[in-house]
Design an enzyme around this catalytic site. Sequence first.
Site, short mmCIF file in Angstrom:
data_model
loop_
_atom_site.label_atom_id
_atom_site.label_comp_id
_atom_site.label_asym_id
_atom_site.label_seq_id
_atom_site.Cartn_x
_atom_site.Cartn_y
_atom_site.Cartn_z
CB CYS A 23 8.54 -37.95 3.68
SG CYS A 23 8.73 -36.80 2.29
CB CYS B 62 2.54 -32.70 4.12
SG CYS B 62 3.12 -34.18 3.26
#
Length: 359
Positions: free
Chosen positions: A101, A194
């Site tokens: 990410c 997440c």
Amino acid sequence: MRILAAMSGGVDSAVAAARAAQDGHDVTGVHLALARNPQTYRSGARGCCTLEDARDARRAADVIGIPFYVWDMAEEFHASVVDDFVAEYAAGRTPNPCLRCNEKIKFAAVLDRAVALGFDAVVTGHHARLGADGLLRRSVDAAKDQSYVLAVLTREQLDRSMFPLGDSTKAQVRAEAAARGLAVAEKPDSHDICFIADGDTRGFLAARLGEAPGDIVDAHTGDTLGTHRGAYAYTVGQRKGLDLRTPAEDGRPRYVLSITPKTNTVTVGSREDLAVHRVTGERAVWHGERTPVECEVQLRAHGEVVPAVVTVDGAGLTAELRVPARGVAAGQAVVAYRSDAAGDVVLGSATITTDRADD
């Protein structure tokens, strides 16, 4: 400078944005909407990218007194992080989605867009330091250090990044947030992955890859010791959850040594069999001096460091370990550090490609 503050809705990014504004920069806050369906709220300290987080980020921006926007990057995130995560597990590797990410979203897509809009840099709440020399270093708070997942950043990306929290402990950040009147001062940290808010990685992968039964075999005898419903549910070094029919002759636990998608086989052996003396990597990003170089390497997020000699050849990296490491999984990162008077400096990183044949 014109600064874009990436605001997740947590305490770290809020304080980072506040510090940048206090330092006199022209700061604009932006929250990244990464979830395709953000209607659910976090459960405890799990998950992120929810409506709750977006609202918390907006309230923090209001308190700081900076403009605030939401950027929808759900499709980019899904393609670059979620799909990559699933594909890596299907290929028998163990990816680190936070690292991906940072590489593909926060410091590629976001930074590129920020520069195109006329911003000079992006500030985030990562716990890491960028010295006056431009070198990435560990945070002073070792328990919260995130230099490992930032080690994929290129020189050009680091030159346009700001990490104001690297000289503070998490306790100090929370105290400062409270003093500034930020409502997120006591908000729990997010944990785990997440985009898997319930923490059930195996279930998440099974829903996307389906059940794929195969054998669990002994590394030495080749005997089948049990079966699995999907090799993607295992990672190198794993001990629990193997559910083997045949115990080891010496009664000692067995560990996952390797995963072979071609034969859909999980191979297990003793703890001693896990020992690796050489680690290879691809897609190397290197900031350090000419190699080979004596340094230390970290092979997992929050893992121990191991003394090594690192050699970089183009996009390839090899680390000859002075002390054998265990649980080295392809898909994770090997990050090289060098210690000096100012702390641990990141020399570079690569994605681990080591399998048992490399030892």
